[in-house]
Every structure is written in C-alpha cells, then in structure tokens.
Write a protein that holds these residues in place. Structure first.
Motif, PDB file in Angstrom:
ATOM      1  N   LEU A   1     121.086 103.944   8.390  1.00  8.38           N
ATOM      2  CA  LEU A   1     120.635 103.048   9.462  1.00  8.38           C
ATOM      3  C   LEU A   1     119.565 102.119   8.910  1.00  8.38           C
ATOM      4  O   LEU A   1     118.720 102.538   8.110  1.00  8.38           O
ATOM      5  CB  LEU A   1     120.072 103.841  10.643  1.00  8.38           C
ATOM      6  CG  LEU A   1     121.050 104.695  11.428  1.00  8.38           C
ATOM      7  CD1 LEU A   1     120.299 105.536  12.458  1.00  8.38           C
ATOM      8  CD2 LEU A   1     122.082 103.819  12.107  1.00  8.38           C
ATOM      9  N   ARG A   2     119.602 100.892   9.366  1.00  3.97           N
ATOM     10  CA  ARG A   2     118.593  99.919   8.955  1.00  3.97           C
ATOM     11  C   ARG A   2     117.197 100.472   9.254  1.00  3.97           C
ATOM     12  O   ARG A   2     116.983 101.056  10.317  1.00  3.97           O
ATOM     13  CB  ARG A   2     118.824  98.626   9.742  1.00  3.97           C
ATOM     14  CG  ARG A   2     117.892  97.535   9.373  1.00  3.97           C
ATOM     15  CD  ARG A   2     118.199  96.286  10.187  1.00  3.97           C
ATOM     16  NE  ARG A   2     117.531  95.175   9.565  1.00  3.97           N
ATOM     17  CZ  ARG A   2     117.992  93.941   9.548  1.00  3.97           C
ATOM     18  NH1 ARG A   2     119.129  93.646  10.138  1.00  3.97           N
ATOM     19  NH2 ARG A   2     117.320  92.990   8.950  1.00  3.97           N
ATOM     20  N   ASN A   3     116.272 100.320   8.345  1.00  2.48           N
ATOM     21  CA  ASN A   3     114.859 100.704   8.483  1.00  2.48           C
ATOM     22  C   ASN A   3     114.575 102.176   8.201  1.00  2.48           C
ATOM     23  O   ASN A   3     113.413 102.548   8.083  1.00  2.48           O
ATOM     24  CB  ASN A   3     114.289 100.403   9.881  1.00  2.48           C
ATOM     25  CG  ASN A   3     114.553  99.015  10.371  1.00  2.48           C
ATOM     26  OD1 ASN A   3     114.463  98.055   9.631  1.00  2.48           O
ATOM     27  ND2 ASN A   3     114.895  98.896  11.641  1.00  2.48           N
ATOM     28  N   LEU A   4     115.584 103.037   8.179  1.00  2.00           N
ATOM     29  CA  LEU A   4     115.340 104.469   8.036  1.00  2.00           C
ATOM     30  C   LEU A   4     115.800 104.927   6.654  1.00  2.00           C
ATOM     31  O   LEU A   4     116.958 104.780   6.298  1.00  2.00           O
ATOM     32  CB  LEU A   4     116.059 105.262   9.121  1.00  2.00           C
ATOM     33  CG  LEU A   4     115.701 104.889  10.560  1.00  2.00           C
ATOM     34  CD1 LEU A   4     116.485 105.755  11.544  1.00  2.00           C
ATOM     35  CD2 LEU A   4     114.216 105.004  10.811  1.00  2.00           C
ATOM     36  N   GLY A   5     114.880 105.490   5.909  1.00  2.37           N
ATOM     37  CA  GLY A   5     115.193 105.926   4.551  1.00  2.37           C
ATOM     38  C   GLY A   5     115.233 107.431   4.428  1.00  2.37           C
ATOM     39  O   GLY A   5     115.286 108.165   5.428  1.00  2.37           O
ATOM     40  N   PRO A   6     115.188 107.910   3.198  1.00  5.56           N
ATOM     41  CA  PRO A   6     115.285 109.343   2.938  1.00  5.56           C
ATOM     42  C   PRO A   6     114.182 110.173   3.596  1.00  5.56           C
ATOM     43  O   PRO A   6     114.434 111.304   4.022  1.00  5.56           O
ATOM     44  CB  PRO A   6     115.191 109.438   1.408  1.00  5.56           C
ATOM     45  CG  PRO A   6     115.586 108.091   0.912  1.00  5.56           C
ATOM     46  CD  PRO A   6     115.179 107.115   1.969  1.00  5.56           C
ATOM     47  N   ALA A   7     112.968 109.644   3.675  1.00  3.91           N
ATOM     48  CA  ALA A   7     111.875 110.413   4.289  1.00  3.91           C
ATOM     49  C   ALA A   7     112.153 110.663   5.773  1.00  3.91           C
ATOM     50  O   ALA A   7     111.968 111.784   6.264  1.00  3.91           O
ATOM     51  CB  ALA A   7     110.542 109.695   4.109  1.00  3.91           C
TER      52      ALA A   7
END
Length: 113
Positions: free
Chosen positions: A8-14
């Motif tokens: 999803l845009r804006n959401l990374g592994p953390a």
C-alpha cells in the motif's frame, strides 16, 4: 494470495510488522477493518499514539500521498484520532487500577483509603 500491507502507498515494512504484531496480516484485512479499528489495535498492542501515523494509514487506504491530508479533512481526522487515543487511555487507566488492586491484595503496595 493476500496483498502485503507494505504494497500500500505510504506503508512500508515497519508498519507491516506493527500490523502483523497486532493481528492484521494483509492489505485486504486492513481495508476491511478500516483505519480507526486498525489504529486502535496498534495502540492496544503497545504502539505509541502519533497523529501522523494515523492519517498516513487513512491516506494509504485511499491510495493518496501521506501528506495530501489538509484543512478540514485533517481536522476531522484529528478528532477521530483523539477519540481513539482517549479510548485507549481510558483502557490503560482501567488496567492500572486493576493492577493496583491485585498488588494491594497480595501486599505489594499498602492499602489506600
């Protein structure tokens, strides 16, 4: 096959890891739950409240850039965030009272009037 949250845009592994720890394992599940319930689960799982994280999730679920939230929309999101945060704080206070009661019962802390 489920879509990873980090896609999803804006959401990374953390964020994906934080959601997984809170029992939310896919982008589809996150969409189904929605921003408010998902954020409440993050807080219940020990995440520290932070308004930017809240609205980043909302923007991600809308497919918008994280910094696209402005004006009246951002004000409305702030009210939602504050309600969620207040609900979590109330739960924390209740848990602390229960812990005090248990510690009092076993004699770890003195009885209070």
């Amino acid at each position: 096959m489920p879509t990873p949250i980090s896609e999803l845009r804006n959401l990374g592994p953390a964020m994906e890891s934080a959601f997984a720890a809170a029992g939310i394992g896919s982008a589809e599940e996150l969409r189904e739950i929605g921003t408010d319930a998902a954020y409440a689960r993050l807080l219940a799982n020990g995440a520290r409240p932070h308004f930017i994280s809240f609205y980043v999730i909302e923007m991600a679920l809308q497919g918008r850039p994280w910094n696209d939230c402005k004006g009246a929309e951002k004000d409305a999101l702030r009210k939602r965030f504050d309600r969620i945060k207040a609900g979590t704080a109330a739960n924390d206070r209740g848990a602390l009272r229960a812990l005090d009661r248990i510690l009092d019962e076993i004699g770890v802390i003195p009885k209070r009037g």
